[in-house]
Design a protein around this motif. Structure first.
Motif, mmCIF file in Angstrom:
data_model
loop_
_atom_site.group_PDB
_atom_site.id
_atom_site.type_symbol
_atom_site.label_atom_id
_atom_site.label_comp_id
_atom_site.label_asym_id
_atom_site.label_seq_id
_atom_site.Cartn_x
_atom_site.Cartn_y
_atom_site.Cartn_z
ATOM 1 N N MET A 1 0.845 -1.176 0.000
ATOM 2 C CA MET A 1 0.000 0.000 0.000
ATOM 3 C C MET A 1 0.894 1.244 0.000
ATOM 4 S SD MET A 1 -3.006 1.052 2.695
ATOM 5 C CE MET A 1 -4.360 0.265 1.844
ATOM 6 N N ALA A 2 0.477 2.270 -0.711
ATOM 7 C CA ALA A 2 1.247 3.516 -0.807
ATOM 8 C C ALA A 2 1.215 4.254 0.526
ATOM 9 C CB ALA A 2 0.668 4.396 -1.903
ATOM 10 N N SER A 3 2.274 4.983 0.804
ATOM 11 C CA SER A 3 2.344 5.744 2.043
ATOM 12 C C SER A 3 2.351 7.241 1.736
ATOM 13 C CB SER A 3 3.583 5.352 2.848
ATOM 14 O OG SER A 3 4.746 5.670 2.143
ATOM 15 N N PHE A 4 2.170 8.030 2.786
ATOM 16 C CA PHE A 4 2.206 9.484 2.681
ATOM 17 C C PHE A 4 2.803 10.041 3.965
ATOM 18 C CE2 PHE A 4 -1.801 8.366 4.603
ATOM 19 C CZ PHE A 4 -2.000 9.307 5.583
ATOM 20 N N HIS A 5 3.201 11.316 3.919
ATOM 21 C CA HIS A 5 3.823 11.937 5.085
ATOM 22 C C HIS A 5 2.743 12.428 6.053
ATOM 23 C CE1 HIS A 5 7.175 13.564 7.273
ATOM 24 N NE2 HIS A 5 6.475 14.660 7.477
ATOM 25 N N PHE A 6 2.959 12.158 7.339
ATOM 26 C CA PHE A 6 2.024 12.544 8.393
ATOM 27 C C PHE A 6 2.789 13.207 9.521
ATOM 28 C CE2 PHE A 6 -0.040 10.954 12.452
ATOM 29 C CZ PHE A 6 -1.013 11.935 12.489
ATOM 30 N N GLU A 7 2.279 14.346 9.980
ATOM 31 C CA GLU A 7 2.843 15.028 11.149
ATOM 32 C C GLU A 7 1.733 15.296 12.146
ATOM 33 O OE1 GLU A 7 4.955 18.548 9.904
ATOM 34 O OE2 GLU A 7 6.707 17.342 9.354
ATOM 35 N N LEU A 8 2.024 15.016 13.408
ATOM 36 C CA LEU A 8 1.109 15.278 14.516
ATOM 37 C C LEU A 8 1.831 16.174 15.500
ATOM 38 C CD1 LEU A 8 -1.433 14.861 16.221
ATOM 39 C CD2 LEU A 8 -0.441 12.703 17.016
ATOM 40 N N VAL A 9 1.273 17.376 15.695
ATOM 41 C CA VAL A 9 1.916 18.382 16.537
ATOM 42 C C VAL A 9 0.940 18.851 17.607
ATOM 43 C CG1 VAL A 9 3.078 20.635 16.534
ATOM 44 C CG2 VAL A 9 3.224 19.161 14.515
ATOM 45 N N SER A 10 1.434 18.928 18.846
ATOM 46 C CA SER A 10 0.653 19.501 19.943
ATOM 47 C C SER A 10 1.424 20.714 20.450
ATOM 48 C CB SER A 10 0.467 18.473 21.063
ATOM 49 O OG SER A 10 1.658 18.303 21.784
ATOM 50 N N PRO A 11 0.830 21.528 21.328
ATOM 51 C CA PRO A 11 1.568 22.673 21.856
ATOM 52 C C PRO A 11 2.854 22.278 22.580
ATOM 53 C CG PRO A 11 -0.758 22.926 22.322
ATOM 54 C CD PRO A 11 -0.568 21.527 21.770
ATOM 55 N N GLU A 12 2.895 21.076 23.152
ATOM 56 C CA GLU A 12 4.070 20.646 23.907
ATOM 57 C C GLU A 12 5.210 20.156 23.023
ATOM 58 O OE1 GLU A 12 0.948 19.093 24.689
ATOM 59 O OE2 GLU A 12 0.545 20.699 26.111
ATOM 60 N N LYS A 13 4.861 19.443 21.911
ATOM 61 C CA LYS A 13 5.923 18.836 21.102
ATOM 62 C C LYS A 13 5.370 18.269 19.809
ATOM 63 C CE LYS A 13 5.435 14.389 23.461
ATOM 64 N NZ LYS A 13 6.098 13.332 24.181
ATOM 65 N N LEU B 1 4.651 15.103 18.084
ATOM 66 C CA LEU B 1 4.453 13.729 18.537
ATOM 67 C C LEU B 1 4.869 12.719 17.483
ATOM 68 C CD1 LEU B 1 1.081 14.467 20.193
ATOM 69 C CD2 LEU B 1 3.009 13.489 21.381
ATOM 70 N N PHE B 2 4.728 13.085 16.209
ATOM 71 C CA PHE B 2 5.100 12.153 15.158
ATOM 72 C C PHE B 2 5.357 12.898 13.864
ATOM 73 C CE2 PHE B 2 4.204 9.403 11.567
ATOM 74 C CZ PHE B 2 5.063 8.350 11.841
ATOM 75 N N SER B 3 6.358 12.445 13.132
ATOM 76 C CA SER B 3 6.626 12.931 11.785
ATOM 77 C C SER B 3 7.229 11.773 11.001
ATOM 78 C CB SER B 3 7.596 14.116 11.809
ATOM 79 O OG SER B 3 7.864 14.555 10.491
#
Length: 133
Positions: free
Chosen positions: A1-13, A15-17
């Motif tokens: 399956m194809a992938s894509f870029h994902f970023e999860l950001v909260s005010p503290e940090k 969390l994922f990139s």
């Protein structure tokens, strides 16, 4: 399956990139799932759980409360007001935090103090519900 870029950001940090195969997002108009090549969309988030698939380094379930999701040609970016990896939640500590905030609400001297404590309490109770499911 194809992938894509994902970023999860909260005010503290950040969390994922990284690259993932899919993310289920709790959008304000309902949950939606993002795959590679998804049409561009912006959405506010409601209280719920992000479900991340296709990357063993990513947290698989993340509680989010408030924020925005932006799907574009670069991938998916989520700016969350609150984000908690459910795998890191300790039930005993969460229960104690809820009891403490219930006391803070009861002991508040002003309406503003009570409203702040009540908002935090509602957030923790939503987190507790997410952990239970």
């Amino acid at each position: 399956m194809a992938s894509f870029h994902f970023e999860l950001v909260s005010p503290e940090k950040m969390l994922f990139s990284g690259d993932v195969e899919s993310v289920v997002v709790p959008g304000a108009d309902g949950d939606f799932q993002v795959f590679a090549g998804h049409a561009p969309v912006m959405s506010t988030l409601h209280v719920g759980v992000l479900k991340i698939a296709g990357n063993t380094n990513a947290p698989q379930r993340v509680f989010v409360r408030g924020g925005f999701a932006d799907v574009n040609d670069s991938g998916l970016t989520i700016l969350a007001e609150q984000a908690v990896d459910l795998a890191e939640v300790k039930s005993d500590q969460l229960m104690q935090d809820i009891r403490d905030l219930e006391e803070d609400v009861a002991d508040a001297k002003t309406d503003a103090e009570r409203a702040r404590a009540q908002a935090k309490l509602e957030g923790l109770k939503a987190l507790q519900l997410a952990v239970a499911h």
